[in-house]
Design a protein around this motif. Sequence first.
Motif, PDB file in Angstrom:
ATOM      1  N   MET A   1       0.431  -6.547   1.239  1.00 26.47           N
ATOM      2  CA  MET A   1       1.597  -6.016   0.526  1.00 26.47           C
ATOM      3  C   MET A   1       1.142  -5.031  -0.537  1.00 26.47           C
ATOM      4  N   ALA A   2       1.568  -3.789  -0.429  1.00 21.79           N
ATOM      5  CA  ALA A   2       1.226  -2.760  -1.401  1.00 21.79           C
ATOM      6  C   ALA A   2       2.417  -2.508  -2.311  1.00 21.79           C
ATOM      7  N   ARG A   3       2.156  -2.122  -3.558  1.00 22.28           N
ATOM      8  CA  ARG A   3       3.230  -1.850  -4.514  1.00 22.28           C
ATOM      9  C   ARG A   3       3.262  -0.364  -4.826  1.00 22.28           C
ATOM     10  N   SER A   4       4.478   0.199  -4.832  1.00 22.73           N
ATOM     11  CA  SER A   4       4.662   1.617  -5.134  1.00 22.73           C
ATOM     12  C   SER A   4       5.794   1.744  -6.127  1.00 22.73           C
ATOM     13  N   ASP A   5       5.474   2.181  -7.379  1.00 26.04           N
ATOM     14  CA  ASP A   5       6.455   2.261  -8.446  1.00 26.04           C
ATOM     15  C   ASP A   5       7.135   0.883  -8.598  1.00 26.04           C
ATOM     16  N   ASP A   6       8.471   0.832  -8.434  1.00 29.34           N
ATOM     17  CA  ASP A   6       9.155  -0.445  -8.568  1.00 29.34           C
ATOM     18  C   ASP A   6       9.381  -1.091  -7.211  1.00 29.34           C
ATOM     19  N   ALA A   7       8.741  -0.588  -6.179  1.00 33.30           N
ATOM     20  CA  ALA A   7       8.926  -1.089  -4.825  1.00 33.30           C
ATOM     21  C   ALA A   7       7.647  -1.732  -4.310  1.00 33.30           C
ATOM     22  N   VAL A   8       7.810  -2.531  -3.249  1.00 31.06           N
ATOM     23  CA  VAL A   8       6.657  -3.038  -2.523  1.00 31.06           C
ATOM     24  C   VAL A   8       6.776  -2.551  -1.090  1.00 31.06           C
ATOM     25  N   VAL A   9       5.643  -2.376  -0.447  1.00 30.05           N
ATOM     26  CA  VAL A   9       5.611  -1.969   0.953  1.00 30.05           C
ATOM     27  C   VAL A   9       5.000  -3.108   1.756  1.00 30.05           C
ATOM     28  N   LEU A  10       5.756  -3.643   2.689  1.00 34.30           N
ATOM     29  CA  LEU A  10       5.309  -4.750   3.517  1.00 34.30           C
ATOM     30  C   LEU A  10       4.849  -4.235   4.869  1.00 34.30           C
ATOM     31  N   ASP A  11       3.772  -4.814   5.363  1.00 29.92           N
ATOM     32  CA  ASP A  11       3.324  -4.541   6.731  1.00 29.92           C
ATOM     33  C   ASP A  11       3.912  -5.633   7.620  1.00 29.92           C
ATOM     34  N   ILE A  12       4.896  -5.242   8.432  1.00 31.80           N
ATOM     35  CA  ILE A  12       5.576  -6.207   9.290  1.00 31.80           C
ATOM     36  C   ILE A  12       5.350  -5.804  10.741  1.00 31.80           C
ATOM     37  N   GLU A  13       4.465  -6.539  11.381  1.00 30.54           N
ATOM     38  CA  GLU A  13       4.127  -6.286  12.782  1.00 30.54           C
ATOM     39  C   GLU A  13       3.723  -4.842  13.010  1.00 30.54           C
ATOM     40  N   GLY A  14       2.939  -4.299  12.066  1.00 31.72           N
ATOM     41  CA  GLY A  14       2.433  -2.944  12.207  1.00 31.72           C
ATOM     42  C   GLY A  14       3.348  -1.860  11.682  1.00 31.72           C
ATOM     43  N   HIS A  15       4.504  -2.228  11.151  1.00 31.72           N
ATOM     44  CA  HIS A  15       5.436  -1.252  10.582  1.00 31.72           C
ATOM     45  C   HIS A  15       5.475  -1.412   9.064  1.00 31.72           C
ATOM     46  N   ASP A  16       5.435  -0.312   8.341  1.00 34.45           N
ATOM     47  CA  ASP A  16       5.578  -0.347   6.893  1.00 34.45           C
ATOM     48  C   ASP A  16       7.058  -0.353   6.530  1.00 34.45           C
ATOM     49  N   VAL A  17       7.450  -1.340   5.737  1.00 34.06           N
ATOM     50  CA  VAL A  17       8.834  -1.454   5.285  1.00 34.06           C
ATOM     51  C   VAL A  17       8.838  -1.458   3.761  1.00 34.06           C
ATOM     52  N   ARG A  18       9.521  -0.484   3.190  1.00 33.96           N
ATOM     53  CA  ARG A  18       9.605  -0.367   1.739  1.00 33.96           C
ATOM     54  C   ARG A  18      10.763  -1.217   1.221  1.00 33.96           C
ATOM     55  N   VAL A  19      10.476  -2.050   0.237  1.00 36.26           N
ATOM     56  CA  VAL A  19      11.496  -2.901  -0.387  1.00 36.26           C
ATOM     57  C   VAL A  19      11.637  -2.453  -1.835  1.00 36.26           C
ATOM     58  N   SER A  20      12.765  -1.844  -2.145  1.00 32.88           N
ATOM     59  CA  SER A  20      13.002  -1.378  -3.510  1.00 32.88           C
ATOM     60  C   SER A  20      13.509  -2.520  -4.376  1.00 32.88           C
TER      61      SER A  20
END
Length: 412
Positions: A1-20
């Motif tokens: 799980m990577a964090r970008s600004d106030d969001a996190v980016v999840l690796d879900i089955e090879g897809h990056d999903v940004r959660v604000s």
Amino acid sequence: MARSDDAVVLDIEGHDVRVSHPDRVVFPEPGLTKLDLVRYYVAVADGALRGAGGRPMVLKRFVKGIDAEPFFQKRVPENRPAFVDTATLHYARGTSAEEAVVRNAAGLAWVANLGCLDLNPHPVRAEDLDHPDELRVDLDPMPGVDWSQIVDVAMVARDVLGDHGLTGWPKTSGSRGIHLLVRIEPRWEYPQVRLAAEALAREVERRAPGLASARWWKEERGESVFVDFNQNAKDRTVASAYSVRALPDARVSTPLSWDEVRTRRPAEFTVATVLDRFGERGDAHAGIDDAAGSLDGLLRLADELGPAEKAPRGGAGGSGGSGAGRRVSRMPLIEVARTETRPEALDALERWKLAHPEVLAHLTPADVLIDGMRGSSSLWYRVRVNLQHVPEASRPAQEPLLVDYDPWAGRA
């Protein structure tokens, strides 16, 4: 799980999903955050996709929290990720919309990030938009109806389905009722599916008089369970399996086995408990896709029953109608308010009650009608009172609405 600004980016089955705004609390009572909800949908993806995967979906977005009205977004956002498909639906009124189609856990996470608590798919697959593969039975209790009556009606509906070669798969609605999902062969168009569902509802009412109702007009149902066949109309959607509902306890629309229906209660199934249940036993509807049946039996029943009784129509200014050709209610109805939100509707009802204390002793719970009505992109609320149990000489007249909200103001 990577964090970008106030969001996190999840690796879900090879897809990056940004959660604000991942730490935003969505359900204060259990303390669930937006990230918790995204992770919930990933954890139950196998079951949630069985209900909603591969189907065009209306996005019901709670962007202002569970206490505010959601708005309904048919058109998929332009910046959708590549792992979210689309399908273009054409509606009877001549409009169309390119709607989202999710096929994997990443798609569910993306939808949850948009503020969609519950999933609202159409009963068709994206590959064939004209032929539903699911008939939906919504057992909707009127006020004053308890769980045991809903269960009794569900059992009758199960028997009617079985007698006509179909299998019903029960789930809690996530509110007060029960949904029965019926997989069907995709050979019939929407009008035939709705006709089959209406025949089912009428037969359930015939077998369980007083307990169940197939009457479309709410004021005519009494304290019964409405077998809502109109959920099979082309523009309708219902919350699918594993949908989180906007109730304070984060309740979930949960698939059940038939031996659980009588003993379990909707309040038992929340995000926390369903995560445990799913981890222990998997999806109670795992076999639903292998149980597709034919509508031939219900359509024969529709022929045997004949056309359903229709309400009378009135001329211009007729009682109960507001114009030429409008339906005339058989019941003595008065309208109290039209409001933008449910709290406003409840407040208007309380003000009306204070103004008419002599009426209250005659009203049953089912005589008070608060209806969520679909507007252009959100719900509005209509408050009515059925005076059927009030002595005619004591019935108050129709008065100016306490609130007169126009959901179409400013729109063409």
